[in-house]
Write a protein that holds these residues in place. Structure first.
Motif, PDB file in Angstrom:
ATOM      1  N   ARG A 171     144.222  56.117  -6.903  1.00 15.28           N
ATOM      2  CA  ARG A 171     142.995  56.734  -7.425  1.00 15.28           C
ATOM      3  C   ARG A 171     141.810  55.768  -7.317  1.00 15.28           C
ATOM      4  NH1 ARG A 171     142.811  59.148 -13.266  1.00 15.28           N
ATOM      5  NH2 ARG A 171     143.624  60.980 -12.245  1.00 15.28           N
TER       6      ARG A 171
ATOM      7  N   GLY B 132     140.736  55.439  -3.659  1.00 14.64           N
ATOM      8  CA  GLY B 132     140.440  56.654  -2.914  1.00 14.64           C
ATOM      9  C   GLY B 132     141.510  57.067  -1.919  1.00 14.64           C
TER      10      GLY B 132
ATOM     11  N   GLY C 270     144.072  70.292  -4.097  1.00 19.53           N
ATOM     12  CA  GLY C 270     144.490  68.946  -4.451  1.00 19.53           C
ATOM     13  C   GLY C 270     145.952  68.673  -4.248  1.00 19.53           C
TER      14      GLY C 270
ATOM     15  N   ASP D 222     144.838  59.197  -0.627  1.00 26.24           N
ATOM     16  CA  ASP D 222     145.670  60.378  -0.812  1.00 26.24           C
ATOM     17  C   ASP D 222     147.104  59.878  -0.933  1.00 26.24           C
ATOM     18  OD1 ASP D 222     143.556  62.289  -0.464  1.00 26.24           O
ATOM     19  OD2 ASP D 222     143.641  61.879   1.681  1.00 26.24           O
TER      20      ASP D 222
ATOM     21  N   LEU E  78     142.888  61.620  -4.759  1.00 21.10           N
ATOM     22  CA  LEU E  78     142.150  62.584  -3.951  1.00 21.10           C
ATOM     23  C   LEU E  78     143.011  63.815  -3.696  1.00 21.10           C
ATOM     24  CD1 LEU E  78     140.293  60.269  -1.464  1.00 21.10           C
ATOM     25  CD2 LEU E  78     139.479  61.278  -3.589  1.00 21.10           C
ATOM     26  N   ARG E  79     144.141  63.653  -3.059  1.00 24.94           N
ATOM     27  CA  ARG E  79     145.056  64.763  -2.790  1.00 24.94           C
ATOM     28  C   ARG E  79     146.488  64.259  -2.811  1.00 24.94           C
ATOM     29  NH1 ARG E  79     141.139  66.120   2.000  1.00 24.94           N
ATOM     30  NH2 ARG E  79     141.446  63.903   2.068  1.00 24.94           N
TER      31      ARG E  79
ATOM     32  N   ALA F 243     139.288  67.207   6.255  1.00 22.17           N
ATOM     33  CA  ALA F 243     137.998  67.362   5.586  1.00 22.17           C
ATOM     34  C   ALA F 243     138.046  68.279   4.368  1.00 22.17           C
ATOM     35  CB  ALA F 243     136.964  67.888   6.581  1.00 22.17           C
ATOM     36  N   GLN F 244     139.083  69.098   4.232  1.00 21.82           N
ATOM     37  CA  GLN F 244     139.110  70.043   3.116  1.00 21.82           C
ATOM     38  C   GLN F 244     139.199  69.300   1.785  1.00 21.82           C
ATOM     39  OE1 GLN F 244     141.355  71.410   0.667  1.00 21.82           O
ATOM     40  NE2 GLN F 244     142.881  69.840   0.999  1.00 21.82           N
ATOM     41  N   THR F 245     138.503  69.807   0.790  1.00 21.75           N
ATOM     42  CA  THR F 245     138.564  69.229  -0.550  1.00 21.75           C
ATOM     43  C   THR F 245     138.825  70.307  -1.596  1.00 21.75           C
ATOM     44  OG1 THR F 245     136.169  69.421  -0.769  1.00 21.75           O
ATOM     45  CG2 THR F 245     137.044  67.295  -0.007  1.00 21.75           C
ATOM     46  N   GLU F 246     139.131  71.512  -1.131  1.00 19.46           N
ATOM     47  CA  GLU F 246     139.331  72.635  -2.044  1.00 19.46           C
ATOM     48  C   GLU F 246     140.660  72.543  -2.795  1.00 19.46           C
ATOM     49  OE1 GLU F 246     139.586  77.499  -1.832  1.00 19.46           O
ATOM     50  OE2 GLU F 246     138.859  76.385  -0.108  1.00 19.46           O
TER      51      GLU F 246
END
Length: 84
Positions: free
Chosen positions: A16, A19, A77, A21, A40-41, A72-75
């Motif tokens: 975290r 940054g 998690g 994933d 991030l994910r 690029a998706q951030t919708e």
């Protein structure tokens, strides 16, 4: 990174803070989603207690899906993949 034998919470907080994933096969990390929130994910592989070769083959077959999720998706998690 020197985190090989670190507790899950230490690895989680490091990811975290920097940054990153996270791709996991350890269900303990899923509990951290609830208590700590997302890095991030998170990509989680269920039923992944298999030889490394089999896990690698599985991940390679899912590479397009992983790239889309980690791109690029951030919708979303979390991506849950089920092996077997």
């Amino acid at each position: 990174m020197g985190l090989d034998n670190s507790p899950d919470t230490t690895i989680w907080r490091y990811a975290r803070r920097h940054g990153y994933d996270v791709l996991i096969k350890d269900e303990d990390f899923l509990r951290l989603v609830l208590s700590e929130g997302f890095p991030l994910r998170v990509g989680a592989v269920q039923n992944a207690q298999v030889p490394v070769v089999k896990l690698a083959e599985f991940l390679l077959t899912r590479l397009p899906q992983l790239r889309e999720f980690l791109g690029a998706q951030t919708e979303f998690g979390m991506l849950l993949l089920r092996l077997g």
